[in-house]
Design a protein around this motif. Structure first.
Motif, PDB file in Angstrom:
ATOM      1  N   ASP A  78      -5.707  10.376  -7.537  1.00 58.48           N
ATOM      2  CA  ASP A  78      -5.879  10.503  -6.092  1.00 58.48           C
ATOM      3  C   ASP A  78      -5.788   9.199  -5.317  1.00 58.48           C
ATOM      4  OD1 ASP A  78      -8.255   9.388  -6.945  1.00 58.48           O
ATOM      5  OD2 ASP A  78      -9.527  10.724  -5.787  1.00 58.48           O
ATOM      6  N   TRP A  79      -5.314   8.119  -5.920  1.00 59.01           N
ATOM      7  CA  TRP A  79      -5.182   6.900  -5.125  1.00 59.01           C
ATOM      8  C   TRP A  79      -3.881   6.168  -5.425  1.00 59.01           C
ATOM      9  CZ3 TRP A  79      -5.244   1.916  -7.209  1.00 59.01           C
ATOM     10  CH2 TRP A  79      -5.725   1.791  -8.515  1.00 59.01           C
ATOM     11  N   TRP A  80      -3.453   5.428  -4.402  1.00 60.93           N
ATOM     12  CA  TRP A  80      -2.197   4.695  -4.392  1.00 60.93           C
ATOM     13  C   TRP A  80      -2.474   3.234  -4.058  1.00 60.93           C
ATOM     14  CZ3 TRP A  80       2.726   7.379  -4.254  1.00 60.93           C
ATOM     15  CH2 TRP A  80       2.607   8.769  -4.309  1.00 60.93           C
ATOM     16  N   GLU A  81      -1.560   2.369  -4.450  1.00 59.00           N
ATOM     17  CA  GLU A  81      -1.671   0.955  -4.107  1.00 59.00           C
ATOM     18  C   GLU A  81      -0.361   0.491  -3.488  1.00 59.00           C
ATOM     19  OE1 GLU A  81      -3.120  -3.210  -6.189  1.00 59.00           O
ATOM     20  OE2 GLU A  81      -3.237  -1.341  -7.312  1.00 59.00           O
ATOM     21  N   MET A  82      -0.467  -0.329  -2.427  1.00 57.50           N
ATOM     22  CA  MET A  82       0.704  -0.888  -1.743  1.00 57.50           C
ATOM     23  C   MET A  82       0.593  -2.401  -1.777  1.00 57.50           C
ATOM     24  SD  MET A  82       1.924  -0.416   2.236  1.00 57.50           S
ATOM     25  CE  MET A  82       3.178   0.851   2.205  1.00 57.50           C
ATOM     26  N   TRP A  83       1.722  -3.062  -2.065  1.00 59.49           N
ATOM     27  CA  TRP A  83       1.765  -4.512  -2.027  1.00 59.49           C
ATOM     28  C   TRP A  83       3.192  -4.966  -1.754  1.00 59.49           C
ATOM     29  CZ3 TRP A  83       1.405  -1.832  -6.622  1.00 59.49           C
ATOM     30  CH2 TRP A  83       2.356  -2.109  -7.604  1.00 59.49           C
ATOM     31  N   ARG A  84       3.336  -6.260  -1.547  1.00 60.82           N
ATOM     32  CA  ARG A  84       4.662  -6.856  -1.328  1.00 60.82           C
ATOM     33  C   ARG A  84       5.140  -7.425  -2.652  1.00 60.82           C
ATOM     34  NH1 ARG A  84       8.158  -8.797   2.498  1.00 60.82           N
ATOM     35  NH2 ARG A  84       9.467 -10.434   1.665  1.00 60.82           N
ATOM     36  N   ASP A  85       6.274  -6.929  -3.137  1.00 58.99           N
ATOM     37  CA  ASP A  85       6.834  -7.394  -4.399  1.00 58.99           C
ATOM     38  C   ASP A  85       7.155  -8.874  -4.308  1.00 58.99           C
ATOM     39  OD1 ASP A  85       7.741  -7.092  -7.029  1.00 58.99           O
ATOM     40  OD2 ASP A  85       9.808  -6.845  -6.358  1.00 58.99           O
ATOM     41  N   GLY A  86       6.825  -9.598  -5.356  1.00 57.76           N
ATOM     42  CA  GLY A  86       7.154 -11.017  -5.421  1.00 57.76           C
ATOM     43  C   GLY A  86       6.185 -11.914  -4.694  1.00 57.76           C
TER      44      GLY A  86
END
Length: 138
Positions: A78-86
């Motif tokens: 039930d959870w997601w993670e968002m980030w900037r690659d590199g």
């Protein structure tokens, strides 16, 4: 000269608590944060071109062919993670409902560069902004 105020935008499909992915347009970037954390949230920065390619792929359901710096991955039931690659993390964490509302907003045209405005603090006219539309599964 004063910097224009950043206007954060959530999907019109966000639930009654309003917790969602928040997106804003600055003069030189698109900014993303977690509304649950508000001003305390880490902020991810993308160029306008990077962001537009991502929302176009998401709207067309073509993330399998998307290769870019916006990373949004499901990590658990039930959870997601968002980030900037590199880039050195921080990352943002969202629940299923928040991601579903964000995706519905993307598909409704609410997070294109045009809808976000010119980074002048005014934002654009996103389709469906402010509506109480019911969320259907993305």
């Amino acid at each position: 000269m004063n910097e224009p105020e950043i206007v954060w935008r959530k999907s019109s499909f966000s639930g009654p608590t309003g917790e969602c992915v928040e997106v804003a347009r600055a003069a030189d970037a698109v900014l993303v944060r977690d509304s649950k954390r508000g001003a305390e949230s880490p902020v991810l920065r993308y160029t306008g071109d990077e962001w537009q390619v991502y929302v176009d792929a998401l709207a067309a359901e073509q993330l399998g062919t998307y290769c870019g710096p916006v990373i949004l991955v499901r990590f658990d039931e039930d959870w997601w993670e968002m980030w900037r690659d590199g880039a050195p993390r921080p990352s943002l964490t969202f629940f299923d409902g928040e991601v579903a509302a964000f995706v519905a907003g993307v598909r409704n045209g609410e997070f294109t560069l045009e809808a976000l405005g010119a980074g002048d603090g005014r934002g654009g006219d996103a389709p469906g902004s402010g509506s109480d539309a019911a969320l259907s599964a993305p």
